[in-house]
Design a protein around this motif. Sequence first.
Motif, PDB file in Angstrom:
ATOM      1  N   SER A  26       0.859  -1.170   0.000  1.00  0.00           N
ATOM      2  CA  SER A  26       0.000   0.000   0.000  1.00  0.00           C
ATOM      3  C   SER A  26       0.902   1.229   0.000  1.00  0.00           C
ATOM      4  O   SER A  26       1.608   1.474   0.973  1.00  0.00           O
ATOM      5  N   ALA A  59      -3.809  -0.513   3.743  1.00  0.00           N
ATOM      6  CA  ALA A  59      -3.384  -1.697   4.488  1.00  0.00           C
ATOM      7  C   ALA A  59      -4.500  -2.731   4.623  1.00  0.00           C
ATOM      8  O   ALA A  59      -4.230  -3.930   4.680  1.00  0.00           O
ATOM      9  N   LEU A  60      -5.748  -2.286   4.668  1.00  0.00           N
ATOM     10  CA  LEU A  60      -6.848  -3.236   4.794  1.00  0.00           C
ATOM     11  C   LEU A  60      -7.033  -4.077   3.531  1.00  0.00           C
ATOM     12  O   LEU A  60      -7.575  -5.181   3.597  1.00  0.00           O
ATOM     13  N   GLU A  61      -6.587  -3.579   2.396  1.00  0.00           N
ATOM     14  CA  GLU A  61      -6.724  -4.323   1.148  1.00  0.00           C
ATOM     15  C   GLU A  61      -5.599  -5.326   0.916  1.00  0.00           C
ATOM     16  O   GLU A  61      -5.700  -6.202   0.058  1.00  0.00           O
ATOM     17  N   PRO A  63      -4.403  -7.932   2.804  1.00  0.00           N
ATOM     18  CA  PRO A  63      -4.748  -9.349   2.978  1.00  0.00           C
ATOM     19  C   PRO A  63      -5.720  -9.860   1.912  1.00  0.00           C
ATOM     20  O   PRO A  63      -5.625 -11.011   1.498  1.00  0.00           O
ATOM     21  N   VAL A  95      -7.408  -0.395  11.522  1.00  0.00           N
ATOM     22  CA  VAL A  95      -6.565  -0.783  10.389  1.00  0.00           C
ATOM     23  C   VAL A  95      -5.439  -1.704  10.849  1.00  0.00           C
ATOM     24  O   VAL A  95      -5.178  -2.736  10.220  1.00  0.00           O
ATOM     25  N   SER A  99      -5.886  -5.658   9.655  1.00  0.00           N
ATOM     26  CA  SER A  99      -4.942  -6.120   8.627  1.00  0.00           C
ATOM     27  C   SER A  99      -4.036  -7.206   9.204  1.00  0.00           C
ATOM     28  O   SER A  99      -3.786  -8.228   8.556  1.00  0.00           O
ATOM     29  N   SER A 100      -3.576  -7.027  10.415  1.00  0.00           N
ATOM     30  CA  SER A 100      -2.718  -8.022  11.050  1.00  0.00           C
ATOM     31  C   SER A 100      -3.465  -9.334  11.281  1.00  0.00           C
ATOM     32  O   SER A 100      -2.939 -10.425  11.011  1.00  0.00           O
ATOM     33  N   ASN A 115       4.971 -10.278   7.167  1.00  0.00           N
ATOM     34  CA  ASN A 115       4.192  -9.064   7.437  1.00  0.00           C
ATOM     35  C   ASN A 115       5.125  -7.896   7.714  1.00  0.00           C
ATOM     36  O   ASN A 115       5.746  -7.827   8.769  1.00  0.00           O
TER      37      ASN A 115
END
Length: 172
Positions: A26, A59-61, A63, A95, A99-100, A115
Amino acid sequence: MAANETHYTLPLPRFDRPVKLLIVVSPYYKDIADALVAGAKAVAADCGAEAEVIEVPGALEIPTAIAMAERMAEYDGYVALGCVIRGETTHYDTVCNDSSRAITLLGLQGACIGNGILTVENRHQAEVRAEVAGQNKGGGAAAAALHLIALSHKWSGSRGGMGFRPEGGMSA
């Protein structure tokens, strides 16, 4: 990483056959993302791995893109890169946590993911962590993915059943 501490880093794995990594980044903070990608690509090259880079909005996209690639493409592993800097709202927590968590769940399902999504309080912390000559968290994430790929290669095909092996007596 505390300034006065030393940390052990595993030597990079070696592979008998070519390895394909997908780096999902990202570029919300473009300069930080570029440094993370540079570190990841350098470590991949050190192992002889081929690395492709794709960008996603946030960051959410990351994974979701990894899950899609795991289902639809041919990669041995993935490197998740980005940066989330704390702001004035709770969006930072959402977020970072989501995401994690999603990356962890993908890993538990068998995806080999390093990661490298930075979760920091301010831009300076991000810059220090992203810098290739500094903490090189992008390179560390690539190394983590490569170590997981090496483990998956080691263990692939080593299981044969559910625990029972016929011995003598009966034949099918």
